[in-house]
Design a protein around this motif. Structure first.
Motif, PDB file in Angstrom:
ATOM      1  N   ARG A  20       2.224   1.687  -3.421  1.00  0.00           N
ATOM      2  CA  ARG A  20       1.223   2.289  -4.321  1.00  0.00           C
ATOM      3  C   ARG A  20       1.063   3.772  -4.035  1.00  0.00           C
ATOM      4  O   ARG A  20       0.918   4.587  -4.947  1.00  0.00           O
ATOM      5  N   THR A  21       1.094   4.103  -2.738  1.00  0.00           N
ATOM      6  CA  THR A  21       0.959   5.522  -2.379  1.00  0.00           C
ATOM      7  C   THR A  21       2.136   6.337  -2.933  1.00  0.00           C
ATOM      8  O   THR A  21       1.960   7.417  -3.493  1.00  0.00           O
ATOM      9  N   ASN A  33       1.684   6.673  -6.599  1.00  0.00           N
ATOM     10  CA  ASN A  33       0.681   7.698  -6.909  1.00  0.00           C
ATOM     11  C   ASN A  33       1.246   9.101  -6.716  1.00  0.00           C
ATOM     12  O   ASN A  33       1.007  10.003  -7.525  1.00  0.00           O
ATOM     13  N   VAL A  34       1.989   9.237  -5.613  1.00  0.00           N
ATOM     14  CA  VAL A  34       2.598  10.552  -5.366  1.00  0.00           C
ATOM     15  C   VAL A  34       3.588  10.902  -6.483  1.00  0.00           C
ATOM     16  O   VAL A  34       3.638  12.036  -6.967  1.00  0.00           O
ATOM     17  N   GLN A  86       0.835  -1.206   0.000  1.00  0.00           N
ATOM     18  CA  GLN A  86       0.000   0.000   0.000  1.00  0.00           C
ATOM     19  C   GLN A  86       0.874   1.263   0.000  1.00  0.00           C
ATOM     20  O   GLN A  86       0.579   2.242  -0.686  1.00  0.00           O
ATOM     21  N   LEU A  87       1.964   1.182   0.814  1.00  0.00           N
ATOM     22  CA  LEU A  87       2.878   2.322   0.845  1.00  0.00           C
ATOM     23  C   LEU A  87       3.543   2.532  -0.520  1.00  0.00           C
ATOM     24  O   LEU A  87       3.708   3.667  -0.969  1.00  0.00           O
TER      25      LEU A  87
END
Length: 422
Positions: free
Chosen positions: A153-154, A157-158, A150-151
């Motif tokens: 992916r975050t 995305n960032v 998840q990190l």
């Protein structure tokens, strides 16, 4: 013999090395064998050696120790990370073998257990219980993996958002740069138009001034006449400073020079030949033979001298014409100044007296102006030329008798010779 195997939390190399040294001293072992990942065989660590303190493992925060063995009398302690030993992730397998008869006494075993607890379990937090349960630890690791994904992916995305923002900023920058370029081009075009208009205005002003100056000059031809006089003077001075004939005219004289030199060389060659023949006559040669043999060198000598005399006269005439042309140019320069002065004087007389200058006065101040004196062509003749001219001019024929030959010339031949000479 009692054998014990259990899982303990995995320690860093430095902490595990410290544990092994303390355990070796506790069970009175002489040395400890340690194997690193990828090593061919184990490395011995004596108990009372500085190796425990100076070895790179003593300050290593990694997990490179693959197995370690402590051996004493009927006692073995082995810690290993072999997957085949059913050890889970982040756990090592600790094996202890002790003989009840000759092994480590109970009091040392108690102290060894305390060392194990202090080394492997004392520094864990309240969640350390999870590490003792493989299933709980597996769930924890899965949850941790999900959090990492998840990190990631975050972070992705960032990164995408940052890239999109950067792309948008670059597009805005390019658009703004294009606008500024267009504005600059427009201003430059306007400035060029302004400069062109100013140039045209300046040119019109200059044309107006030139026209006004021309009008002023046309009212009096003095300026034009003086300008023409200066132009003629400058041309004459330029030609006087570098007075010479053209290369084409010089090249036209070259055949004459070559012909004279070639003819002189031929005559000299024949003269040398016949002079040599004359000098080689036998001692008993007759007078007729001597005269006949000497006639040819004499004739060649006369011909050579005549050719040289003609060549010198031709060169002298050329130099005289060159000097006459230069003198005429200088005289023309003086006549230009005199003519300008005469015109100025006549105009001033007309303006001051309101009538033309008298003809006798004008003829007096302009006498011999641009007049070329006749040159006496016979001035440079030799006295022998005068005599020959007088004789040949009145004679109807000439008979020349020479040793071994006779030359007869009629009046027509004499006239033809005079024409050719002229």
């Amino acid at each position: 013999m009692a054998d014990y195997k259990f899982q303990v939390p995995r320690l860093r190399d430095a902490d595990l090395l410290s544990f092994l040294k303390s355990a070796s001293e506790m069970v009175d072992a002489t040395s400890c064998s340690i194997s690193e990942i990828g090593s061919a065989r184990g490395e011995q660590f004596p108990i009372n050696d500085e190796k425990w303190r100076t070895h790179p493992l003593a300050s290593s925060d990694r997990y490179t120790i693959y197995s370690a063995t402590i051996g004493a009398a009927n006692f073995n302690l082995v810690i290993e990370r072999n997957i085949a030993s059913n050890a889970d992730f982040a756990f090592d397998v600790l094996s202890i073998t002790n003989n009840p008869k000759d092994g480590v006494p109970p009091e040392k075993v108690s102290r060894l257990n305390q060392l194990i607890s202090d080394s492997f379990l004392a520094n864990t937090d309240q969640n350390a219980k999870l590490f003792h349960n493989s299933q709980s630890f597996t769930l924890l690791m899965k949850s941790h993996q999900k959090m990492i994904e998840q990190l990631q992916r975050t972070v992705a995305n960032v990164g995408e958002q940052a890239a999109a923002v950067r792309l948008r900023l670059e597009e805005e920058y390019n658009e703004r740069n294009a606008q500024l370029d267009a504005q600059f081009a427009t201003r430059q075009t306007e400035a060029e138009k302004t400069i062109e208009e100013a140039k045209r205005a300046l040119q019109r002003t200059e044309e107006e001034l030139a026209a006004r100056q021309k009008d002023l000059d046309d009212r009096s031809n003095t300026h034009a006449r003086r300008e023409l006089h200066q132009e003629l003077k400058s041309k004459i001075v330029a030609r006087s400073n570098k007075f010479q004939i053209t290369p084409e005219t010089k090249s036209n004289r070259t055949p004459i020079h070559l012909g004279v030199i070639g003819s002189s060389a031929v005559l000299v060659g024949f003269l040398a030949y016949y002079a040599n023949a004359l000098s080689s006559l036998p001692a008993g040669a007759t007078t007729a033979q001597i005269i006949i043999s000497g006639l040819k060198p004499v004739g060649l000598t006369v011909a050579l001298l005549g050719l040289i005399a003609w060549y010198l006269r031709w060169m002298n005439r050329w130099f005289e014409r060159y000097a006459d042309a230069e003198f005429q140019l200088k005289q023309f320069d003086l006549d230009i100044d005199r003519a300008s002065w005469v015109v100025e004087a006549a105009l001033e007389w007309r303006l001051s007296q309101e009538k033309p200058m008298p003809e006798h006065l004008l003829e007096t101040i302009s006498r011999n102006l641009f007049a070329r004196g006749e040159k006496d062509e016979s001035a440079d003749m030799h006295p022998a030329d005068y005599l020959a001219s007088a004789i040949l001019g009145r004679a109807s024929g000439v008979n020349l008798k020479m040793p071994g030959a006779e030359i007869s010339l009629t009046g027509k031949d004499l006239k033809k010779l005079q024409t050719d000479e002229g």
